[in-house]
Scaffold this active site. Structure first.
Site, PDB file in Angstrom:
ATOM      1  N   ALA A 326      17.723 -17.996  70.973  1.00 61.37           N
ATOM      2  CA  ALA A 326      18.497 -16.752  70.864  1.00 61.37           C
ATOM      3  C   ALA A 326      18.964 -16.371  72.262  1.00 61.37           C
ATOM      4  O   ALA A 326      18.272 -16.628  73.247  1.00 61.37           O
ATOM      5  CB  ALA A 326      17.634 -15.650  70.275  1.00 61.37           C
ATOM      6  N   GLY A 328      19.700 -13.950  75.353  1.00 59.12           N
ATOM      7  CA  GLY A 328      19.040 -12.736  75.859  1.00 59.12           C
ATOM      8  C   GLY A 328      17.668 -13.025  76.435  1.00 59.12           C
ATOM      9  O   GLY A 328      17.270 -14.179  76.584  1.00 59.12           O
ATOM     10  N   ASP A 329      16.954 -11.944  76.760  1.00 57.44           N
ATOM     11  CA  ASP A 329      15.649 -12.078  77.407  1.00 57.44           C
ATOM     12  C   ASP A 329      14.598 -12.559  76.413  1.00 57.44           C
ATOM     13  O   ASP A 329      14.538 -12.053  75.290  1.00 57.44           O
ATOM     14  CB  ASP A 329      15.193 -10.712  77.946  1.00 57.44           C
ATOM     15  CG  ASP A 329      16.000 -10.294  79.149  1.00 57.44           C
ATOM     16  OD1 ASP A 329      17.052 -10.933  79.407  1.00 57.44           O
ATOM     17  OD2 ASP A 329      15.590  -9.337  79.829  1.00 57.44           O
ATOM     18  N   GLY A 331      11.267 -12.741  74.471  1.00 54.09           N
ATOM     19  CA  GLY A 331      10.291 -11.708  74.129  1.00 54.09           C
ATOM     20  C   GLY A 331       8.896 -12.111  74.580  1.00 54.09           C
ATOM     21  O   GLY A 331       8.613 -13.298  74.720  1.00 54.09           O
ATOM     22  N   LYS A 347      12.382 -14.996  63.856  1.00 54.25           N
ATOM     23  CA  LYS A 347      11.434 -14.435  64.814  1.00 54.25           C
ATOM     24  C   LYS A 347      10.013 -14.821  64.426  1.00 54.25           C
ATOM     25  O   LYS A 347       9.559 -14.480  63.332  1.00 54.25           O
ATOM     26  CB  LYS A 347      11.583 -12.909  64.873  1.00 54.25           C
ATOM     27  CG  LYS A 347      13.034 -12.494  65.156  1.00 54.25           C
ATOM     28  CD  LYS A 347      13.232 -10.999  65.167  1.00 54.25           C
ATOM     29  CE  LYS A 347      12.739 -10.368  66.430  1.00 54.25           C
ATOM     30  NZ  LYS A 347      13.270  -8.967  66.593  1.00 54.25           N
ATOM     31  N   ASP A 382      16.852  -4.703  59.263  1.00 54.50           N
ATOM     32  CA  ASP A 382      15.972  -5.083  58.163  1.00 54.50           C
ATOM     33  C   ASP A 382      15.454  -6.493  58.448  1.00 54.50           C
ATOM     34  O   ASP A 382      16.228  -7.387  58.767  1.00 54.50           O
ATOM     35  CB  ASP A 382      16.808  -5.079  56.871  1.00 54.50           C
ATOM     36  CG  ASP A 382      15.963  -5.309  55.642  1.00 54.50           C
ATOM     37  OD1 ASP A 382      14.741  -5.084  55.711  1.00 54.50           O
ATOM     38  OD2 ASP A 382      16.524  -5.710  54.605  1.00 54.50           O
TER      39      ASP A 382
HETATM   40  N1  LIG Z   1      18.225  -9.275  65.604  1.00 50.13           N
HETATM   41  C1  LIG Z   1      18.438  -9.884  66.767  1.00 50.13           C
HETATM   42  N2  LIG Z   1      19.683 -10.284  67.120  1.00 50.13           N
HETATM   43  C2  LIG Z   1      19.914 -10.912  68.294  1.00 50.13           C
HETATM   44  N3  LIG Z   1      18.973 -11.191  69.199  1.00 50.13           N
HETATM   45  C3  LIG Z   1      17.697 -10.835  68.909  1.00 50.13           C
HETATM   46  C4  LIG Z   1      17.362 -10.155  67.692  1.00 50.13           C
HETATM   47  N4  LIG Z   1      16.038  -9.932  67.701  1.00 50.13           N
HETATM   48  C5  LIG Z   1      15.584 -10.435  68.868  1.00 50.13           C
HETATM   49  N5  LIG Z   1      16.565 -10.972  69.609  1.00 50.13           N
HETATM   50  C6  LIG Z   1      16.454 -11.626  70.935  1.00 50.13           C
HETATM   51  O1  LIG Z   1      15.124 -12.095  71.094  1.00 50.13           O
HETATM   52  C7  LIG Z   1      14.467 -11.426  72.167  1.00 50.13           C
HETATM   53  C8  LIG Z   1      13.048 -11.131  71.812  1.00 50.13           C
HETATM   54  O2  LIG Z   1      12.991 -10.358  70.613  1.00 50.13           O
HETATM   55  P1  LIG Z   1      12.125  -9.015  70.520  1.00 50.13           P
HETATM   56  O3  LIG Z   1      12.604  -8.039  71.509  1.00 50.13           O
HETATM   57  O4  LIG Z   1      12.102  -8.607  69.100  1.00 50.13           O
HETATM   58  O5  LIG Z   1      10.725  -9.612  70.926  1.00 50.13           O
HETATM   59  P2  LIG Z   1       9.488  -8.969  71.679  1.00 50.13           P
HETATM   60  O6  LIG Z   1       8.617 -10.107  71.998  1.00 50.13           O
HETATM   61  O7  LIG Z   1       8.936  -7.893  70.837  1.00 50.13           O
HETATM   62  O8  LIG Z   1      10.133  -8.365  73.004  1.00 50.13           O
HETATM   63  P3  LIG Z   1       9.375  -7.534  74.171  1.00 50.13           P
HETATM   64  O9  LIG Z   1       8.859  -8.534  75.100  1.00 50.13           O
HETATM   65  O10 LIG Z   1      10.522  -6.740  74.703  1.00 50.13           O
HETATM   66  O11 LIG Z   1       8.353  -6.709  73.457  1.00 50.13           O
HETATM   67  C9  LIG Z   1      15.290 -10.178  72.428  1.00 50.13           C
HETATM   68  O12 LIG Z   1      15.182  -9.778  73.764  1.00 50.13           O
HETATM   69  C10 LIG Z   1      16.690 -10.617  72.063  1.00 50.13           C
HETATM   70  O13 LIG Z   1      17.294 -11.285  73.152  1.00 50.13           O
HETATM   71 MG   LIG Z   2      11.974  -7.183  73.215  1.00 42.70          MG
END
Ligand SMILES: Nc1ncnc2c1ncn2[C@@H]1O[C@H](COP(=O)(O)OP(=O)(O)OP(=O)(O)O)[C@@H](O)[C@H]1O
Ligand SMILES: [Mg+2]
Length: 583
Positions: A326, A328-329, A331, A347, A382
């Site tokens: 994906a 972006g950063d 997670g 995810k 969702d």
């Molecule tokens: N619905 C989505 N559409 C597009 N990109 C997404 C989506 N959900 C997540 N991402 C990408 O995946 C990355 C990680 O997802 P998410 O923020 O849900 O995970 P996290 O591990 O809970 O993050 P954090 O470390 O901020 O708690 C996001 O930073 C984003 O780049």
């Molecule tokens: Mg995140």
């Protein structure tokens, strides 16, 4: 498409008596589920008429729990009936054939078939799909001749207030319209303007679905306007004002309709005898929405999953189908990948989370469930939960597969040429806001951050505090709406403790790198938001101009006070018509 059902009934051995009994129990459990679903759905009208918003919210939550309850019941019944034979696949293959006979004549056959699949998948913990005992392609039965029509039709030379009045009056409310004549004439004007912009000429047809769509405080009439080959959606949101029912807008563009049916709102309650027919109607006015999203929108999210899965598997057969990281950063909690050609992210909860995350897999799943059962107010994506998926290994680039195996080996494994994913959420893909802002024109960037503030405020009004308020945790849809997708730090806003940062009393305190005062789990310091909500620069100035109040503790306390009074807030998924709205 009903080939699977009929094929199995033709080719499979007759079902033994205990199999027949088990099938009857599954049908009965489905009937109880569907009966319960319809009963709750039918309450929606009265809730709306009586302005019973708490009742409406409770109904929405109650309805979401039904599927699980009745699948659990069916699994228990089947185990009781089949005893030692419960794991005999040949018996289940015969049962599917028998079940298909019963499902065939139903107007909601595809839902009954999905229910059967849920039961078999639970009994066998099926990985992938077991073609011998599941329906591969649940499909609706033949249209029932003679049933009531899905929609009414008006065919007119010009759209005037008389026609709209007729349409509105066809709905038999126990409460009168507050200003029928006025509303009808304004709606007629809005429709006429839209129709006049169409290239076609000639008579206009207006189809309006007989069932009303309810969600939160709104009731929506849904239809389409057709002139020649041109088709426009028609969505008429109604509100229950003190004075009676009022029309709040008339939406005629696919984008507006699509937002009303978007994936970040809770599911509609709409009473439909033949779901597939309604889905096809909705698809005719929102051709960009996938069928699974439309099933979700009307509350059949389990069947939505079936549709999505089938769609996905068909796509993955293409030689060029490839998953990708994906954008972006990364997670800290979730490993996220996507199918570029498919508007979807996958995810997976990582095996362990780096500091400062001190959560657990179960706690993360609880947060996703919290989002599932709450009003998502158009600001939370969702997420559909899948278990035991099986994907072709060739669809994974080596680096992505290596990454998944390194961060989520408890969930992802390779078996031969398949990648098996024990647990995953799917969500609509949006553009992470940090990525969007990196490349956006100044005007678009400004609009996006203002939307970001609106999202935070809408969520706050609905008693949700997103915790991780960072741009990377929000995304922007193709319609320019900002939504949140990161749920592991979400909590009830009413349970947060908003505090001012205490003034330091010594030099050591003033220059301490860490807070020198006690910070509890629930403590939030709005003054600190300035540092991370939006990076410094012109865009931040625009953001602060519109949403500077977010840094002020008073804003949060005010929201908390309103929540404590028990107000049910609503957020409108459309621009309220200035013409229709009264002062
Ligand atoms: N619905 C989505 N559409 C597009 N990109 C997404 C989506 N959900 C997540 N991402 C990408 O995946 C990355 C990680 O997802 P998410 O923020 O849900 O995970 P996290 O591990 O809970 O993050 P954090 O470390 O901020 O708690 C996001 O930073 C984003 O780049
Ligand atoms: Mg995140």
């Amino acid at each position: 498409m009903s080939a699977i059902g009929s094929e199995s009934t033709l080719n499979l051995p007759a079902c033994p008596e205990i199999g027949n009994r088990a099938v009857a129990a599954i049908h009965a459990a489905y009937d109880r589920y569907h009966g319960g679903f319809e009963e709750i759905t039918r309450r929606a009208r009265e809730r709306f008429e009586r302005r019973d918003w708490r009742g409406a919210q409770a109904d929405a939550t109650e309805r979401l729990a039904l599927y699980r309850t009745h699948v659990d019941g069916a699994v228990a019944d089947v185990r009781d009936i089949l005893q030692d034979a419960v794991m005999e696949r040949t018996l289940w293959a015969a049962m599917r054939g028998r079940h298909a006979l019963g499902a065939r004549g139903r107007p909601d056959a595809e839902l009954a078939q999905t229910f059967f699949n849920s039961v078999t998948r639970r009994v066998f913990s099926t990985v992938g799909v077991d073609a011998a005992i599941e329906y591969l392609a649940p499909s609706p039965g033949p249209a029932e001749p003679g049933g009531p029509p899905l929609h009414d039709r008006e065919r007119v030379e010009t759209v005037d207030s008389e026609v709209i009045r007729r349409i509105l009056e066809r709905f038999e409310w126990s409460v009168p319209y507050a200003s029928l004549r006025r509303d009808a004439s304004i709606v007629a004007r809005i429709i006429t303007e839209a129709v006049d912009r169409l290239p076609a000429t000639g008579p206009v047809e207006i189809d309006v679905v007989r069932s009303v769509f309810y969600r939160n405080k709104g009731a929506y009439l849904v239809g389409r306007v057709r002139r020649g080959a041109a088709v426009l959606p028609l969505v008429i949101p109604l509100l229950r004002a003190e004075r009676g029912i009022v029309v709040d807008a008339a939406l005629l563009s696919p984008n507006e309709a699509s937002i009303v049916f978007g994936f970040s709102w809770s599911y509609f309650r709409v009473d439909v005898p033949r779901p597939r027919e309604l889905i096809e109607f909705l698809s005719s006015i929102m051709p960009l929405k996938r069928i699974d999203e439309l099933y979700n929108a009307i509350g059949y999210n389990k069947h939505g999953k079936t549709e999505l899965y089938r769609n996905l598997m068909t796509y993955l057969e293409l030689p060029e189908a490839r998953f990708a990281f994906a954008e972006g950063d990364e997670g800290m909690v979730m490993a996220v990948f996507t199918l570029p050609a498919f508007n979807l992210v996958f995810k997976i909860i990582k095996d362990s989370f780096g500091a400062p995350k001190n959560t657990t897999r179960q706690a993360v799943m609880d947060k996703y469930h919290f989002v599932f059962v709450r009003d998502r107010v158009g600001r939370l994506a969702d997420a559909q939960e899948f278990e035991h998926l099986e994907f072709p290994r060739r669809c994974f680039p080596e680096d992505l597969l290596a990454y998944l195996l390194s961060v989520a080996a408890e969930t992802v494994r390779v078996e031969g040429d398949q990648v098996i994913v024990r647990h995953v959420y799917t969500e609509r893909r949006v553009t992470p806001l940090n990525i969007f802002l990196r490349d956006a024109e100044p005007g678009a960037a400004r609009e996006a951050v203002i939307e970001y503030g609106n999202a935070i405020k809408d969520l706050a009004a609905a008693d949700i505090f997103t915790g991780d308020m960072l741009l990377k945790n929000f995304g922007i849809t193709r319609n320019g709406r900002v939504i949140c997708y990161d749920y592991d730090e979400l909590c009830l806003l009413s349970e947060c403790r908003f505090r001012r940062i205490p003034a330091p009393t010594t030099i050591e305190e003033e220059f301490a790198a860490e807070p020198w005062f006690f910070v509890g789990e629930q403590d939030v310091f709005p003054e600190e938001f300035r540092a991370f909500l939006v990076p410094p620069g012109e865009v931040r100035d625009g953001f602060l101009e519109a949403h500077g109040d977010l840094l002020d503790i008073e804003f949060w306390h005010r929201v908390q006070r309103r929540l404590a009074q028990g107000d049910v807030v609503d957020v409108f998924p459309y621009r309220r018509s200035a013409l229709l709205r009264r002062a």
